[in-house]
Design an enzyme around this catalytic site. Structure first.
Site, PDB file in Angstrom:
ATOM      1  N   ASP A 256      40.282  31.222  33.007  1.00  0.00           N
ATOM      2  CA  ASP A 256      39.717  32.430  33.613  1.00  0.00           C
ATOM      3  C   ASP A 256      40.263  32.668  35.014  1.00  0.00           C
ATOM      4  O   ASP A 256      39.967  33.708  35.623  1.00  0.00           O
ATOM      5  CB  ASP A 256      38.186  32.361  33.644  1.00  0.00           C
ATOM      6  N   ASP A 266      42.411  34.002  42.212  1.00  0.00           N
ATOM      7  CA  ASP A 266      41.140  33.293  42.426  1.00  0.00           C
ATOM      8  C   ASP A 266      41.326  31.981  43.181  1.00  0.00           C
ATOM      9  O   ASP A 266      41.240  30.886  42.627  1.00  0.00           O
ATOM     10  CB  ASP A 266      40.429  33.036  41.090  1.00  0.00           C
TER      11      ASP A 266
END
Length: 493
Positions: A256, A266
């Site tokens: 993810d 991220d």
């Protein structure tokens, strides 16, 4: 749209993802921060969006990004996705504290997502509070600028907003927001979500959306879905090769956290290595060392395999296997190509002898705890004289192994048609004077917690120009302080 706007609301907005079925996301408004204030903004990112950096109003930026005013972007959304975290599938993921505000359509018709991190709770927050803290927000804001300036593919950040609101992390910490800018927020985990639910029509719809928006050149391919996977594979191989060549440890390579366009995505407990250690683990929570520095290429392949699994309804298994089999060669070519650049030996190609030279250098780095990036910067100044290699002693590189390596390196240089001056110039453009080390971030975070944001702004200037020495920044080019090794990083943000 005018070529230069002075307000976010003057930009041309769209939200193509919001035109997908509503179960792809949740519509949600951001939760305003208490007493939001602008800490810093990146003028280069502003100009990429079509904003005039000299006319931006700091109070307006803080108001819009802190939730005190509504951007005319349409309705903001939280995206639903899933993913493998530390090797285990987790279906309960999604934007738990970030909102996709929309896409800026630039004057040259590019589309750049605006995503606000720390915007409050969503349906996917689970037990979280939807906030991001100042500590992690400073880290992401600065490292995204550093990576882009190094030439490593990465998301960007327009601005960093602080507040007087606090939340519990490592004790009570101040909340903040980062406005992330990137062409794409689609993760490997978006595809996994629909695959594991058996929603193959939605999987196809998502793939069609990605091809149309991010890979339009592939629409006429014999199998556009396979062509898309191959492109994702190629970009992922190149990205991780860039990481390894600069000693960057991501820390949380869950599926993810993997972007389909091959950007570093991220940021969490990331690290640039102070001393070269293949076994280095940047994330204290990674007790098994799954995401250690040396594991990153293999984990990238593992993640691509997870994506391939999710695309089985669209692509024949044998085609996916063949594509994955090519990853190792693609990664190696990209890595040795980048390291050849750093050594100033690109004109020779990464042949067997040059690859061996690179491998042996990395082995020496590991055996001697060498600061990889300081070594490569110093090597850039090699002028053909033995005295210009004296830095090796200063960097504890005076072992017999380094002496032998030095002789082989000089032989490669001597056999080249490139002048020493041209080689030096080229090497200085790929071997940075400054790398964003954890101690630098830690110092800026400590001051920011006391209300002094000048160190953040100064670091931004330094990391945006990493290849040129800057007055007053000399200490950042030196060895990190002894206490830097005690910095502890976790997934907490």
């Amino acid at each position: 749209m005018s070529s230069s706007a002075n307000s976010l609301n003057a930009l041309s907005f769209d939200n193509s993802y919001a035109r997908l079925p509503t179960h792809f996301y949740q519509k949600v408004a951001q939760t305003p921060l208490e007493d939001a204030h602008l800490i810093s903004f990146n003028g280069d990112v502003a100009e990429a969006l079509g904003l005039n950096r000299s006319q931006l109003d700091p109070e307006e930026l803080a108001r819009y990004c802190g939730g005190g005013g509504a951007l005319e972007t349409g309705e903001s959304i939280a995206m639903k996705y899933a993913g493998h975290q530390f090797g285990h599938y987790n279906p309960d993921l999604g934007d738990g504290r970030g909102l996709l505000l929309g896409e800026v359509v630039t004057a040259d018709n590019r589309r750049l997502d605006l995503h606000l991190k720390g915007a409050g709770r969503t349906a996917y927050s689970r037990f979280g509070d939807g906030r991001a803290v100042l500590r992690s927000s400073i880290r992401e804001y600065l490292v995204s600028a550093a990576m882009n300036s190094l030439g490593v593919s990465s998301t960007s950040a327009l601005c960093l907003v602080g507040s007087e609101e606090y939340t519990m992390r490592n004790g009570m910490e101040p909340c903040a927001m980062v406005l992330r800018v990137t062409p794409c927020h689609i993760r490997f985990g978006h595809f996994e979500h629909f695959y594991y639910l058996g929603q193959h029509d939605d999987l196809k719809l998502l793939a069609d959306y990605c091809i149309e928006r991010y890979f339009p050149q592939l629409q006429e391919a014999d199998n556009p879905y396979l062509a898309m996977f191959n492109e994702v594979r190629n970009r992922t191989a190149d990205l991780v090769a860039q990481w390894q060549s600069y000693g960057f440890v991501h820390g949380v390579m869950n599926t993810d956290n993997m972007s389909i366009i091959g950007e570093t995505f991220d940021y969490g407990p990331f690290t640039f290595l102070d001393s070269y250690d293949p076994n280095f683990i940047s994330n204290k929570n990674d007790t098994a060392g799954r995401y250690a520095f040396k594991q990153q290429p293999g984990i990238a392949l593992w993640n691509l395999s997870a994506l391939a699994q999710a695309l089985l309804p669209l692509i024949p298994l044998d085609d996916l296997k063949r594509s994955l089999d090519d990853f190792a060669d693609l990664y190696s070519a990209a890595f040795y190509g980048k390291m050849s650049q750093r050594l100033g030996l690109t004109q020779q190609g990464a042949d067997g002898s040059l690859r061996q030279l690179i491998d042996d250098l990395l082995t020496l780095f590991a055996a001697n705890n060498t600061d990889m990036n300081r070594f490569m910067r110093a090597l850039s100044r090699y002028d053909g004289n033995e005295s210009s290699l004296s830095f090796m002693s200063d960097l504890s590189c005076d072992s017999r192994g380094f002496s032998e390596w030095k002789a082989r390196f000089c032989k490669h240089v001597d056999s080249s048609d490139v002048t020493l001056a041209d080689r030096t110039q080229a090497m200085l453009q790929v071997n940075p004077e400054y790398i964003l080390r954890n101690y630098m971030l830690e110092e800026a975070i400590r001051e920011a917690h006391q209300g002094d944001y000048l160190p953040v702004q100064n670091l931004l200037k330094i990391v945006k120009n990493p290849f040129n020495a800057q007055p007053g920044a000399e200490r950042y080019a030196e060895a990190p302080p002894d206490w830097a090794g005690a910095i502890c990083l976790t997934c907490s943000s």
